[in-house]
Design a protein around this motif. Structure first.
Motif, mmCIF file in Angstrom:
data_model
loop_
_atom_site.group_PDB
_atom_site.id
_atom_site.type_symbol
_atom_site.label_atom_id
_atom_site.label_comp_id
_atom_site.label_asym_id
_atom_site.label_seq_id
_atom_site.Cartn_x
_atom_site.Cartn_y
_atom_site.Cartn_z
ATOM 1 N N PRO A 318 0.803 -1.232 0.000
ATOM 2 C CA PRO A 318 0.000 0.000 0.000
ATOM 3 C C PRO A 318 0.831 1.275 0.000
ATOM 4 O O PRO A 318 0.345 2.333 -0.392
ATOM 5 C CB PRO A 318 -0.822 -0.129 1.282
ATOM 6 C CG PRO A 318 -0.020 -1.021 2.164
ATOM 7 C CD PRO A 318 0.662 -1.992 1.260
ATOM 8 N N GLY A 319 2.098 1.170 0.410
ATOM 9 C CA GLY A 319 2.912 2.382 0.468
ATOM 10 C C GLY A 319 3.731 2.622 -0.774
ATOM 11 O O GLY A 319 4.527 3.566 -0.799
ATOM 12 N N ALA A 348 11.940 -4.121 -6.356
ATOM 13 C CA ALA A 348 11.867 -2.738 -6.844
ATOM 14 C C ALA A 348 11.636 -1.775 -5.688
ATOM 15 O O ALA A 348 12.220 -0.685 -5.631
ATOM 16 C CB ALA A 348 10.754 -2.617 -7.883
ATOM 17 N N GLU A 349 10.787 -2.170 -4.740
ATOM 18 C CA GLU A 349 10.494 -1.308 -3.596
ATOM 19 C C GLU A 349 11.673 -1.249 -2.628
ATOM 20 O O GLU A 349 12.000 -0.189 -2.083
ATOM 21 C CB GLU A 349 9.252 -1.826 -2.874
ATOM 22 C CG GLU A 349 8.756 -0.927 -1.765
ATOM 23 C CD GLU A 349 7.495 -1.464 -1.124
ATOM 24 O OE1 GLU A 349 6.833 -0.696 -0.403
ATOM 25 O OE2 GLU A 349 7.188 -2.656 -1.339
ATOM 26 N N ASP A 353 14.477 4.217 -3.982
ATOM 27 C CA ASP A 353 14.278 5.195 -2.904
ATOM 28 C C ASP A 353 12.787 5.261 -2.570
ATOM 29 O O ASP A 353 11.964 4.660 -3.244
ATOM 30 C CB ASP A 353 14.811 6.572 -3.328
ATOM 31 C CG ASP A 353 14.200 7.047 -4.639
ATOM 32 O OD1 ASP A 353 12.951 6.966 -4.783
ATOM 33 O OD2 ASP A 353 14.945 7.489 -5.528
ATOM 34 N N PRO A 354 12.401 5.978 -1.515
ATOM 35 C CA PRO A 354 10.984 6.033 -1.132
ATOM 36 C C PRO A 354 10.062 6.530 -2.237
ATOM 37 O O PRO A 354 8.865 6.240 -2.225
ATOM 38 C CB PRO A 354 10.987 6.974 0.068
ATOM 39 C CG PRO A 354 12.364 6.860 0.636
ATOM 40 C CD PRO A 354 13.271 6.666 -0.539
ATOM 41 N N GLU A 374 8.545 -2.774 -14.273
ATOM 42 C CA GLU A 374 9.567 -1.745 -14.417
ATOM 43 C C GLU A 374 9.605 -0.867 -13.171
ATOM 44 O O GLU A 374 8.604 -0.704 -12.469
ATOM 45 C CB GLU A 374 9.278 -0.871 -15.642
ATOM 46 C CG GLU A 374 9.293 -1.647 -16.958
ATOM 47 C CD GLU A 374 9.037 -0.734 -18.157
ATOM 48 O OE1 GLU A 374 9.223 -1.189 -19.285
ATOM 49 O OE2 GLU A 374 8.640 0.440 -17.935
ATOM 50 N N ASP A 375 10.787 -0.293 -12.924
ATOM 51 C CA ASP A 375 10.920 0.630 -11.784
ATOM 52 C C ASP A 375 11.907 1.721 -12.140
ATOM 53 O O ASP A 375 12.698 1.596 -13.075
ATOM 54 C CB ASP A 375 11.377 -0.130 -10.534
ATOM 55 C CG ASP A 375 12.768 -0.722 -10.679
ATOM 56 O OD1 ASP A 375 13.752 0.045 -10.642
ATOM 57 O OD2 ASP A 375 12.879 -1.966 -10.839
ATOM 58 N N THR A 376 11.838 2.785 -11.384
ATOM 59 C CA THR A 376 12.738 3.928 -11.593
ATOM 60 C C THR A 376 13.871 3.922 -10.583
ATOM 61 O O THR A 376 14.420 4.980 -10.248
ATOM 62 C CB THR A 376 11.948 5.239 -11.486
ATOM 63 O OG1 THR A 376 11.321 5.305 -10.196
ATOM 64 C CG2 THR A 376 10.888 5.333 -12.566
#
Length: 465
Positions: A318-319, A348-349, A353-354, A374-376
């Motif tokens: 959820p975050g 990925a999480e 970073d946050p 995908e993630d940044t």
């Protein structure tokens, strides 16, 4: 010699005493045929002797009755001897060839490392090789002619095995697959054979018997049983350990959360590190449980709702900033497919970073479904990519785990018949984030969703605005 002596007496008695030229000479065919069967071409000498006996006896005692018929009869004796002896030679030659072939086959069977047996339609043992005799503890002569089922089949199974045998003979075909069949040795020990048999027929198409072969797998079966018991015992210990560790972790998490609410500053940071350690312990237990399920028979591939699995996994984070456009697609997988998304989204999480942004995309490509996560985040270095999905492979980040998560991901995807790989989110720029992609086999069965269908335009699910 007795028959020749009788022939001489008959010739003398009919010619000299009775003065008759009757057909007593028909008796001469008996010694001629018998000697032709026993001595083959040497019977021609016997035939010549008996033919000469007819002519000489007639000349001595009844010369006026000697006719061409007597000479013809003498010649016929020689012809009969020649024909019968020729046939006898052919029959004996064939018998010798059959015996030679049988002995050759017996030698072939004797060097085989498995039991070979020929069981006649009357259920008796017609032939058995040396290894079979050694395996059962009998000499060959003790088994030949004995009832197979009464001799080597356990008493409790005899009637059932007889019925199977009779059915195979009746339909002229045995069961094609290999079976496990117990046999009893002479000493009373029970062995388990990997058994296979076939019915063979004669030239007239009628069943002649059954050829069976059996390899002793008693030791293997016992070893498998012992291994199965050890496996069950180990699983019991793992279940107990997992249950107790999970309970301890739950208590630790509860107290850590309570402490985090009451502390601040460095003390709060230490509690958060403690909580991270407990989370790591939970992850290890989950990985072990996943690998155990992956190697069990419980994970049979079946049609699953890919959309439901993705939405359920997004709800567990959820975050996080996760975007996903719903696609009602079913794929061939199992309940462990959620672990793939848990690992990819969790990585990925964890490594970003946050403010890391995660995107899940699903595309249909013919018979395959391609999924992208995908993630940044910091991305994956090119040097790390080739071995990223191998066991215990770790990334270059200080927060890299033990390398089991992506290894489990690869195992699961390959189990489902797909492939998994990692690319750069922006081609050629690893620092702009990673793109994990994998394929699954699409299920073409009619769609039966358990929830209301999504709008035709698609709906974007976002874990956090």
């Amino acid at each position: 010699m007795a028959l020749l002596a009788i022939s001489v007496f008959l010739a003398y008695y009919f010619h000299a005493v009775l003065m008759l030229g009757t057909v007593f000479s028909h008796f001469f065919y008996i010694p001629i045929i018998l000697t032709a069967l026993w001595w083959e071409k040497r019977s021609i000498l016997v035939a010549a002797f008996l033919g000469g006996l007819i002519v000489v006896s007639t000349l001595l005692y009844m010369p006026d009755l000697l006719t061409l018929n007597d000479y013809g009869r003498a010649l016929m004796f020689i012809v009969i001897a020649f024909v019968v002896s020729s046939l006898s030679e052919q029959i004996k030659g064939r018998e010798r060839e059959v015996k030679r072939q049988r002995d050759l086959m017996q030698r072939y069977l004797d060097v085989a490392g498995v039991l070979f047996v020929v069981i006649g339609t009357d259920r008796t043992i017609r032939l058995i090789n040396r290894h079979g005799c050694e395996l059962l503890g009998y000499r060959e002569e003790e088994l030949l002619g004995k009832d197979w089922f009464d001799t080597v089949v356990p008493e409790a199974l005899r009637e059932a095995r007889r019925r199977v045998f009779d059915e195979a003979i009746a339909r002229k075909a045995a069961l094609p697959e290999q079976r496990e069949k117990p046999v009893v040795t002479r000493s009373g020990d029970e062995l388990i054979l990997a058994w296979q048999d076939t019915v063979f027929t004669g030239d007239d198409g009628r069943p002649v018997g059954l050829i069976g072969s059996g390899a002793d797998i008693t030791d293997r079966i016992q070893a498998e049983e012992a291994l199965r018991e050890s496996h069950d015992e180990a699983n019991l210990y793992l279940d107990i350990m997992t249950h107790d560790i999970n309970n301890a972790n739950a208590v630790a998490l509860g107290y850590a959360d309570l402490l985090a609410e009451t502390l601040s500053g460095r003390e709060r940071e230490m509690v958060q590190r403690l909580r991270a350690g407990v989370d790591r312990s939970i992850e290890i237990i989950q990985n072990v449980t996943t690998i155990r399920r992956l190697h069990s028979e419980e994970t049979a591939v079946k049609p699953v709702d890919l959309d439901a699995i993705v939405r359920a996994e997004i709800a567990h984070h959820p975050g996080a900033r996760i975007t996903y456009e719903e696609r009602p697609i079913r794929v061939m997988a199992d309940d462990l497919l959620s672990e793939v998304f848990a690992n990819l989204i969790g990585n990925a999480e964890k490594f970003g970073d946050p403010e890391v942004e995660i995107a899940v995309r699903v595309e249909e490509r013919n018979d395959l479904v391609e999924v992208e996560v995908e993630d940044t985040g910091p991305g994956v270095d090119d040097a790390v990519k080739p071995g990223l999905f191998t066991r215990f492979s770790r990334g270059t980040s200080s927060r890299s785990g033990k390398g089991l998560g992506l290894y489990i991901t690869r195992m699961l995807v390959e189990r489902y018949g797909g492939q998994v790989w990692v690319d750069d989110r922006v081609p050629g720029r690893p620092e702009c984030g990673a793109a994990f992609r994998f394929t699954l086999l699409r299920c073409d069965r009619p769609w039966e969703s358990s929830r209301p269908p999504a709008p035709a335009t698609g709906r974007v699910v976002t874990a956090r605005p």
